[in-house]
Design a protein around this motif. Structure first.
Motif, PDB file in Angstrom:
ATOM      1  N   GLY A 270       0.778  -1.229   0.000  1.00  0.00           N
ATOM      2  CA  GLY A 270       0.000   0.000   0.000  1.00  0.00           C
ATOM      3  C   GLY A 270       0.805   1.272   0.000  1.00  0.00           C
ATOM      4  N   SER A 271       2.072   1.204   0.376  1.00  0.00           N
ATOM      5  CA  SER A 271       2.862   2.435   0.506  1.00  0.00           C
ATOM      6  C   SER A 271       4.151   2.370  -0.297  1.00  0.00           C
ATOM      7  N   THR A 272       4.183   1.532  -1.291  1.00  0.00           N
ATOM      8  CA  THR A 272       5.429   1.365  -2.052  1.00  0.00           C
ATOM      9  C   THR A 272       5.167   1.390  -3.541  1.00  0.00           C
ATOM     10  N   GLU A 273       6.124   1.902  -4.284  1.00  0.00           N
ATOM     11  CA  GLU A 273       6.018   1.873  -5.741  1.00  0.00           C
ATOM     12  C   GLU A 273       6.290   0.475  -6.270  1.00  0.00           C
ATOM     13  N   GLN A 274       7.120  -0.263  -5.559  1.00  0.00           N
ATOM     14  CA  GLN A 274       7.482  -1.598  -6.009  1.00  0.00           C
ATOM     15  C   GLN A 274       6.499  -2.628  -5.455  1.00  0.00           C
ATOM     16  N   GLY A 275       6.063  -3.528  -6.307  1.00  0.00           N
ATOM     17  CA  GLY A 275       5.180  -4.591  -5.858  1.00  0.00           C
ATOM     18  C   GLY A 275       5.971  -5.778  -5.358  1.00  0.00           C
ATOM     19  N   GLY A 276       5.289  -6.885  -5.150  1.00  0.00           N
ATOM     20  CA  GLY A 276       5.928  -8.075  -4.613  1.00  0.00           C
ATOM     21  C   GLY A 276       6.811  -8.784  -5.615  1.00  0.00           C
ATOM     22  N   LEU A 277       6.905  -8.248  -6.842  1.00  0.00           N
ATOM     23  CA  LEU A 277       7.721  -8.881  -7.870  1.00  0.00           C
ATOM     24  C   LEU A 277       9.038  -8.148  -8.083  1.00  0.00           C
ATOM     25  N   GLY A 278       9.395  -7.273  -7.140  1.00  0.00           N
ATOM     26  CA  GLY A 278      10.639  -6.542  -7.302  1.00  0.00           C
ATOM     27  C   GLY A 278      10.526  -5.477  -8.374  1.00  0.00           C
ATOM     28  N   TRP A 279      11.571  -5.322  -9.167  1.00  0.00           N
ATOM     29  CA  TRP A 279      11.603  -4.238 -10.145  1.00  0.00           C
ATOM     30  C   TRP A 279      10.518  -4.360 -11.201  1.00  0.00           C
ATOM     31  N   GLU A 280      10.045  -5.571 -11.469  1.00  0.00           N
ATOM     32  CA  GLU A 280       9.027  -5.729 -12.514  1.00  0.00           C
ATOM     33  C   GLU A 280       7.615  -5.652 -11.947  1.00  0.00           C
ATOM     34  N   GLY A 281       7.501  -5.416 -10.633  1.00  0.00           N
ATOM     35  CA  GLY A 281       6.190  -5.305 -10.016  1.00  0.00           C
ATOM     36  C   GLY A 281       5.791  -3.856  -9.850  1.00  0.00           C
ATOM     37  N   ARG A 282       4.611  -3.662  -9.262  1.00  0.00           N
ATOM     38  CA  ARG A 282       4.113  -2.309  -9.057  1.00  0.00           C
ATOM     39  C   ARG A 282       3.191  -2.344  -7.845  1.00  0.00           C
ATOM     40  N   GLY A 283       3.533  -1.585  -6.811  1.00  0.00           N
ATOM     41  CA  GLY A 283       2.687  -1.547  -5.635  1.00  0.00           C
ATOM     42  C   GLY A 283       1.410  -0.780  -5.897  1.00  0.00           C
ATOM     43  N   ASN A 284       0.378  -1.011  -5.069  1.00  0.00           N
ATOM     44  CA  ASN A 284      -0.888  -0.314  -5.313  1.00  0.00           C
ATOM     45  C   ASN A 284      -0.857   1.133  -4.830  1.00  0.00           C
ATOM     46  N   MET A 285       0.011   1.457  -3.877  1.00  0.00           N
ATOM     47  CA  MET A 285       0.189   2.821  -3.379  1.00  0.00           C
ATOM     48  C   MET A 285      -1.113   3.445  -2.897  1.00  0.00           C
ATOM     49  N   LEU A 286      -2.016   2.609  -2.361  1.00  0.00           N
ATOM     50  CA  LEU A 286      -3.297   3.123  -1.885  1.00  0.00           C
ATOM     51  C   LEU A 286      -3.154   3.988  -0.636  1.00  0.00           C
ATOM     52  N   ASN A 287      -2.014   3.891   0.049  1.00  0.00           N
ATOM     53  CA  ASN A 287      -1.802   4.759   1.216  1.00  0.00           C
ATOM     54  C   ASN A 287      -1.616   6.215   0.817  1.00  0.00           C
ATOM     55  N   SER A 288      -1.347   6.463  -0.454  1.00  0.00           N
ATOM     56  CA  SER A 288      -1.183   7.850  -0.905  1.00  0.00           C
ATOM     57  C   SER A 288      -2.262   8.250  -1.912  1.00  0.00           C
ATOM     58  N   ALA A 289      -3.299   7.434  -2.038  1.00  0.00           N
ATOM     59  CA  ALA A 289      -4.379   7.721  -2.979  1.00  0.00           C
ATOM     60  C   ALA A 289      -5.530   8.435  -2.273  1.00  0.00           C
ATOM     61  N   VAL A 290      -6.260   9.250  -3.047  1.00  0.00           N
ATOM     62  CA  VAL A 290      -7.386  10.018  -2.521  1.00  0.00           C
ATOM     63  C   VAL A 290      -8.594   9.789  -3.430  1.00  0.00           C
ATOM     64  N   PRO A 291      -9.779   9.528  -2.863  1.00  0.00           N
ATOM     65  CA  PRO A 291     -10.976   9.379  -3.704  1.00  0.00           C
ATOM     66  C   PRO A 291     -11.299  10.687  -4.422  1.00  0.00           C
ATOM     67  N   THR A 292     -11.840  10.582  -5.619  1.00  0.00           N
ATOM     68  CA  THR A 292     -12.160  11.765  -6.403  1.00  0.00           C
ATOM     69  C   THR A 292     -13.582  12.251  -6.131  1.00  0.00           C
ATOM     70  N   LYS A 293     -13.817  13.503  -6.447  1.00  0.00           N
ATOM     71  CA  LYS A 293     -15.160  14.085  -6.335  1.00  0.00           C
ATOM     72  C   LYS A 293     -16.137  13.319  -7.210  1.00  0.00           C
ATOM     73  N   TYR A 294     -15.708  12.966  -8.411  1.00  0.00           N
ATOM     74  CA  TYR A 294     -16.576  12.221  -9.331  1.00  0.00           C
ATOM     75  C   TYR A 294     -16.992  10.879  -8.727  1.00  0.00           C
ATOM     76  N   PHE A 295     -16.035  10.142  -8.187  1.00  0.00           N
ATOM     77  CA  PHE A 295     -16.334   8.828  -7.617  1.00  0.00           C
ATOM     78  C   PHE A 295     -17.263   8.959  -6.410  1.00  0.00           C
ATOM     79  N   MET A 296     -16.959   9.909  -5.537  1.00  0.00           N
ATOM     80  CA  MET A 296     -17.713  10.026  -4.298  1.00  0.00           C
ATOM     81  C   MET A 296     -19.119  10.576  -4.533  1.00  0.00           C
TER      82      MET A 296
END
Length: 408
Positions: A270-296
């Motif tokens: 949730g707080s990392t750019e790297q996912g569980g696959l190392g350099w070829e992965g991608r973290g979800n970074m939801l700890n730094s995400a904010v819901p949008t006005k449109y979604f809410m």
């Protein structure tokens, strides 16, 4: 002397009678496999098939203006998150590699080896996953290598139209095989259990219904601008109905633990750019995400002020997605609220990401979201999508009441 000649000749004949395989497998590295069986490759393809869904969904969460970021930076290595930046500045898009390298190469290994061994069950699953990945990739990138994908370092790019022609032929052949006991009940099929197939434990009947769902998804692309007619609509409806006859959601579940044992949507990433696959992965970074006005406002229907009788929004699922948090202390907005931002405008200086809802919601200290737990799942296909596909087909066929009912 003649006796020695006979001995030497006998040895030569015995050497010539030995297969190349016997000699090539002599003195092999004890720490590395000299042969990989198709049933050993399937878990890898399934894992990366789940990762592919995450890759596409993680992009989609921002491109559909569901989530945004709190910063004001207009450029970053994640162009789809930061100010709608230039996609060409990104080093890589994971979906491309995921299809061609992680899924494509390994699926080809399964299909080739299984076909030679007449292990039709493994071939069917491998081809089904390859087709799923092909459609998702061409839908995102358009023209791409297919017919010559693994024949050279600079393969020919097939047109998207020709790729869809191939996929429509492939899906019909797969369904024909799934419906034929000659393949599904063949004595040469290799036993598959949960350790090999974490989705359906080798149950070809369930894989068949997933394949019908993929057919419906393929045919849906004809609406409304390609072949928008009664025959197409009916073909879509029929495919959905066949899928629903024995449907079970296609879910890849995670056990939790270390690294890639956790769901890519879990708090472990949730707080990392790297996912569980190392350099070829991608973290979800939801700890730094904010819901949008449109979604809410437009999707969830958040109330202007909190109503204890009705909750935070017209859609009660909001509590499965997020939990409200306090605002900046010492300000007029310090109360606990479901805050949100317009897309890509950034936060005011007095706010931090911690003042916006957490996307890892808790109740009494317990994680309650089925979507963002480390032991959660990644869906490859859900019943909801099937119903929405059928709704689209019934709408264009003129049956709007059924379309509305299915959507609801």
């Amino acid at each position: 002397m003649n006796k020695y000649k006979v001995i030497i000749l006998s040895l030569l004949i015995s050497f010539m009678g030995a297969s190349c395989e016997d000699w090539l497998y002599d003195n092999v590295n004890e720490d590395a496999a000299h042969e990989v069986l198709p049933q050993q490759v399937l878990p890898v393809v399934l894992f990366y098939s789940a990762q592919l869904q995450f890759d596409h969904a993680e992009y989609g969460a921002y491109l559909t203006q569901t989530l945004t970021t709190g910063g004001r930076n207009q450029t970053s290595s994640f162009a789809y998150k930061s100010g709608w930046g230039d996609f060409l500045t990104m080093n890589r898009h994971p979906q491309w590699r995921r299809h061609f390298y992680d899924i494509g190469v390994n699926a080809k290994e399964i299909i080739d080896e299984a076909h030679e061994a007449q292990a039709w069950n493994l071939e069917l699953i491998g081809r089904t996953l390859r087709l799923m990945s092909t459609q998702m990739t061409t839908d995102l990138f358009g023209d791409m290598p297919r017919s010559e994908a693994y024949e050279s370092n600079s393969p020919h790019y097939d047109t998207q139209e020709s790729i869809y022609e191939w996929m429509n032929q492939e899906i019909e052949e797969l369904i024909g095989m799934y419906e034929d006991p000659t393949y599904t009940e063949a004595a040469t099929n290799i036993p598959i259990d949960q350790s090999i197939d974490r989705v359906f434990a080798g149950d070809l009947n369930k894989w068949k219904h997933y394949t019908y769902a993929l057919k419906a998804r393929l045919l849906l692309r004809k609406l409304p601008n390609w072949e928008n007619n009664a025959a197409t609509c009916q073909a879509i409806i029929t495919a959905v109905n066949r899928a629903l006859e024995g449907w079970e959601d296609v879910l890849y579940r995670f056990d939790g633990g270390n690294g890639a044992q956790n769901s890519p949507w879990g708090e472990a990433f949730g707080s990392t750019e790297q996912g569980g696959l190392g350099w070829e992965g991608r973290g979800n970074m939801l700890n730094s995400a904010v819901p949008t006005k449109y979604f809410m406002e437009n999707i969830l229907g958040v109330f202007e002020s909190h109503n204890n009788l009705k909750g935070w929004a017209e859609d009660p699922r909001i509590l499965a997605f997020m939990s409200a948090r306090p605002g900046p202390s010492g300000t007029s907005d310090s109360g606990t609220e479901m805050r949100y931002l317009d897309t890509n405008i950034g936060m005011d200086v007095s706010y931090k990401v911690d003042n916006y809802p957490t996307l890892f919601p808790e109740v009494d200290g317990k994680k309650v979201s089925v979507y963002t737990q480390n032991t959660g799942y990644v869906p490859l296909f859900l019943e909801e999508e099937l119903l929405l596909i059928k709704a689209e087909a019934t709408y264009w066929s003129g049956d709007k009441p059924t379309a509305r009912s299915l959507t609801m």
